[in-house]
Design a protein around this motif. Structure first.
Motif, PDB file in Angstrom:
ATOM      1  N   GLU A   1      21.148  -8.907  14.268  1.00 48.74           N
ATOM      2  CA  GLU A   1      21.628  -9.304  15.501  1.00 48.74           C
ATOM      3  C   GLU A   1      21.379  -8.245  16.777  1.00 48.74           C
ATOM      4  OE1 GLU A   1      25.940 -10.101  15.106  1.00 48.74           O
ATOM      5  OE2 GLU A   1      25.532 -11.677  13.390  1.00 48.74           O
ATOM      6  N   GLN A   2      21.277  -7.128  16.279  1.00 46.75           N
ATOM      7  CA  GLN A   2      20.818  -6.005  16.895  1.00 46.75           C
ATOM      8  C   GLN A   2      19.474  -6.229  17.546  1.00 46.75           C
ATOM      9  OE1 GLN A   2      22.700  -3.780  18.473  1.00 46.75           O
ATOM     10  NE2 GLN A   2      24.587  -4.160  17.501  1.00 46.75           N
ATOM     11  N   LEU A   3      18.515  -6.665  16.663  1.00 48.08           N
ATOM     12  CA  LEU A   3      17.215  -6.672  16.945  1.00 48.08           C
ATOM     13  C   LEU A   3      16.964  -7.924  17.949  1.00 48.08           C
ATOM     14  CD1 LEU A   3      15.169  -5.918  13.769  1.00 48.08           C
ATOM     15  CD2 LEU A   3      15.306  -4.474  15.931  1.00 48.08           C
ATOM     16  N   ASN A   4      17.896  -8.913  17.760  1.00 51.59           N
ATOM     17  CA  ASN A   4      17.797 -10.089  18.491  1.00 51.59           C
ATOM     18  C   ASN A   4      17.895  -9.839  19.942  1.00 51.59           C
ATOM     19  OD1 ASN A   4      17.181 -12.933  18.051  1.00 51.59           O
ATOM     20  ND2 ASN A   4      19.138 -13.175  18.804  1.00 51.59           N
ATOM     21  N   LYS A   5      18.853  -8.917  20.363  1.00 46.91           N
ATOM     22  CA  LYS A   5      19.049  -8.521  21.658  1.00 46.91           C
ATOM     23  C   LYS A   5      17.699  -8.368  22.617  1.00 46.91           C
ATOM     24  CE  LYS A   5      23.345  -6.690  20.644  1.00 46.91           C
ATOM     25  NZ  LYS A   5      24.389  -5.363  20.825  1.00 46.91           N
ATOM     26  N   PHE A   6      16.742  -7.698  21.971  1.00 46.08           N
ATOM     27  CA  PHE A   6      15.657  -7.655  22.483  1.00 46.08           C
ATOM     28  C   PHE A   6      14.470  -8.731  22.664  1.00 46.08           C
ATOM     29  CE2 PHE A   6      16.485  -3.405  20.369  1.00 46.08           C
ATOM     30  CZ  PHE A   6      16.134  -2.359  21.415  1.00 46.08           C
TER      31      PHE A   6
ATOM     32  N   ASN B   1      26.756   0.820  21.237  1.00 49.43           N
ATOM     33  CA  ASN B   1      25.614   0.270  22.027  1.00 49.43           C
ATOM     34  C   ASN B   1      24.554   1.368  22.173  1.00 49.43           C
ATOM     35  OD1 ASN B   1      24.432  -1.846  23.639  1.00 49.43           O
ATOM     36  ND2 ASN B   1      25.363  -0.744  25.439  1.00 49.43           N
ATOM     37  N   ILE B   2      24.663   2.481  21.643  1.00 53.77           N
ATOM     38  CA  ILE B   2      23.770   3.404  22.067  1.00 53.77           C
ATOM     39  C   ILE B   2      22.522   3.442  20.961  1.00 53.77           C
ATOM     40  CG2 ILE B   2      23.326   5.815  22.369  1.00 53.77           C
ATOM     41  CD1 ILE B   2      24.876   4.728  24.370  1.00 53.77           C
ATOM     42  N   TRP B   3      21.332   3.304  21.272  1.00 58.84           N
ATOM     43  CA  TRP B   3      20.168   3.392  20.332  1.00 58.84           C
ATOM     44  C   TRP B   3      19.433   4.868  20.520  1.00 58.84           C
ATOM     45  CZ3 TRP B   3      17.715  -0.203  17.351  1.00 58.84           C
ATOM     46  CH2 TRP B   3      18.243  -1.610  17.443  1.00 58.84           C
ATOM     47  N   THR B   4      19.227   5.261  19.386  1.00 60.66           N
ATOM     48  CA  THR B   4      18.518   6.484  19.337  1.00 60.66           C
ATOM     49  C   THR B   4      16.966   6.197  18.675  1.00 60.66           C
ATOM     50  OG1 THR B   4      20.406   7.715  19.388  1.00 60.66           O
ATOM     51  CG2 THR B   4      18.508   8.939  18.691  1.00 60.66           C
ATOM     52  N   PHE B   5      15.822   6.566  19.222  1.00 60.73           N
ATOM     53  CA  PHE B   5      14.602   6.191  18.530  1.00 60.73           C
ATOM     54  C   PHE B   5      14.290   7.671  18.405  1.00 60.73           C
ATOM     55  CE2 PHE B   5      13.386   2.727  21.752  1.00 60.73           C
ATOM     56  CZ  PHE B   5      14.552   1.843  21.072  1.00 60.73           C
ATOM     57  N   THR B   6      13.463   8.141  17.217  1.00 53.77           N
ATOM     58  CA  THR B   6      13.071   9.430  16.664  1.00 53.77           C
ATOM     59  C   THR B   6      11.832   9.545  16.107  1.00 53.77           C
ATOM     60  OG1 THR B   6      15.403  10.062  16.347  1.00 53.77           O
ATOM     61  CG2 THR B   6      13.633  11.608  15.549  1.00 53.77           C
ATOM     62  N   GLY B   7      10.685  10.220  16.653  1.00 50.72           N
ATOM     63  CA  GLY B   7       9.399  10.411  16.258  1.00 50.72           C
ATOM     64  C   GLY B   7       9.297  11.935  15.959  1.00 50.72           C
TER      65      GLY B   7
ATOM     66  N   LYS C   1      17.252   8.012  23.946  1.00 53.90           N
ATOM     67  CA  LYS C   1      18.444   7.652  23.919  1.00 53.90           C
ATOM     68  C   LYS C   1      18.873   6.890  25.263  1.00 53.90           C
ATOM     69  CE  LYS C   1      20.888  11.055  21.197  1.00 53.90           C
ATOM     70  NZ  LYS C   1      22.057  11.203  20.528  1.00 53.90           N
ATOM     71  N   GLY C   2      19.462   5.444  24.695  1.00 54.77           N
ATOM     72  CA  GLY C   2      19.633   4.543  25.659  1.00 54.77           C
ATOM     73  C   GLY C   2      20.491   3.267  25.249  1.00 54.77           C
ATOM     74  N   GLY C   3      20.598   2.095  26.062  1.00 51.00           N
ATOM     75  CA  GLY C   3      21.254   1.135  25.290  1.00 51.00           C
ATOM     76  C   GLY C   3      21.186  -0.171  26.386  1.00 51.00           C
ATOM     77  N   PHE C   4      21.775  -1.053  25.888  1.00 55.90           N
ATOM     78  CA  PHE C   4      21.945  -2.256  26.865  1.00 55.90           C
ATOM     79  C   PHE C   4      22.983  -2.337  27.705  1.00 55.90           C
ATOM     80  CE2 PHE C   4      19.661  -3.961  23.075  1.00 55.90           C
ATOM     81  CZ  PHE C   4      18.524  -4.716  23.572  1.00 55.90           C
TER      82      PHE C   4
ATOM     83  N   ASP D   1      20.971  -7.600  29.810  1.00 56.10           N
ATOM     84  CA  ASP D   1      19.729  -8.257  30.542  1.00 56.10           C
ATOM     85  C   ASP D   1      19.228  -6.906  30.865  1.00 56.10           C
ATOM     86  OD1 ASP D   1      20.419 -10.945  30.273  1.00 56.10           O
ATOM     87  OD2 ASP D   1      21.345 -11.102  31.962  1.00 56.10           O
ATOM     88  N   VAL D   2      19.614  -5.726  30.669  1.00 58.83           N
ATOM     89  CA  VAL D   2      19.005  -4.532  31.089  1.00 58.83           C
ATOM     90  C   VAL D   2      19.028  -3.592  29.908  1.00 58.83           C
ATOM     91  CG1 VAL D   2      19.101  -2.291  32.453  1.00 58.83           C
ATOM     92  CG2 VAL D   2      19.477  -4.668  33.395  1.00 58.83           C
ATOM     93  N   PHE D   3      17.949  -2.795  29.565  1.00 57.37           N
ATOM     94  CA  PHE D   3      17.960  -1.858  28.413  1.00 57.37           C
ATOM     95  C   PHE D   3      17.189  -0.788  29.148  1.00 57.37           C
ATOM     96  CE2 PHE D   3      15.950   0.282  24.926  1.00 57.37           C
ATOM     97  CZ  PHE D   3      16.998   0.323  24.062  1.00 57.37           C
ATOM     98  N   SER D   4      18.120   0.492  29.109  1.00 58.21           N
ATOM     99  CA  SER D   4      17.616   1.539  29.634  1.00 58.21           C
ATOM    100  C   SER D   4      17.805   3.012  29.027  1.00 58.21           C
ATOM    101  CB  SER D   4      18.140   1.714  31.230  1.00 58.21           C
ATOM    102  OG  SER D   4      19.434   1.785  31.518  1.00 58.21           O
ATOM    103  N   GLY D   5      17.244   3.788  29.414  1.00 59.32           N
ATOM    104  CA  GLY D   5      17.441   5.163  28.650  1.00 59.32           C
ATOM    105  C   GLY D   5      16.461   6.320  29.149  1.00 59.32           C
ATOM    106  N   VAL D   6      16.720   7.380  28.297  1.00 61.69           N
ATOM    107  CA  VAL D   6      15.843   8.461  28.762  1.00 61.69           C
ATOM    108  C   VAL D   6      15.030   8.948  27.336  1.00 61.69           C
ATOM    109  CG1 VAL D   6      15.832  11.045  29.177  1.00 61.69           C
ATOM    110  CG2 VAL D   6      17.289   9.408  30.129  1.00 61.69           C
TER     111      VAL D   6
END
Length: 150
Positions: free
Chosen positions: A10-15, A100-106, A112-115, A120-125
């Motif tokens: 369900e979290q992925l479906n938001k994208f 609602n906070i997503w963290t991507f790490t490589g 870090k950001g969220g919906f 209808d908006v996904f933003s972050g830094v």
């Protein structure tokens, strides 16, 4: 057949959908501010177990095209993200979502950001890991969902 973790999917479906992408890489000592503009699309593939994310943006005057496969690793309770781009580069990241906070790490990047705005908006830094072993601000990014049919 494996049973999906419905909450994770369900979290992925938001994208899912088509997005207008805008961003800024701030000016630094040796470069002026760089604008990012383009599109991102997300769609389900492989019977709904993975997302195909396609990014097609201009970073300043440079075209950047990326395809990324996003999945959910139920053993480690995180998302996996494998990407490939038009420069022949590839890489791997993991992602988590807490509330609602997503963290991507490589290896050298972190997001870090969220919906926002009814998802209808996904933003972050985005931040970049430096030689000083610290993260520094790299760019601000904002995806705005296009209305259905665009």
């Amino acid at each position: 057949m494996y049973k999906k973790n419905e909450q994770a999917y369900e979290q992925l479906n938001k994208f899912i959908g088509n997005w207008n992408t805008k961003g800024i890489i701030p000016s630094s000592n040796n470069q002026s501010e760089i604008e990012i503009i383009g599109t991102d699309t997300y769609e389900w593939i492989v019977d709904g177990f993975f997302l195909l994310h396609k990014a097609d943006v201009l970073i300043g005057n440079e075209t950047s095209k990326t395809h990324e496969i996003i999945g959910y690793d139920h053993l480690n309770n995180l998302y996996t993200m494998q990407h490939y781009n038009n420069r022949g580069d590839s890489g791997f990241m993991t992602a988590t979502v807490n509330g609602n906070i997503w963290t991507f790490t490589g290896d050298s990047l972190r997001f870090k950001g969220g919906f926002k705005e009814n998802e209808d908006v996904f933003s972050g830094v985005w931040e970049q890991f430096t030689d000083n072993k610290t993260y520094t601000h790299l760019m601000d990014i904002k995806l705005s969902k296009k209305p259905f049919g665009y």
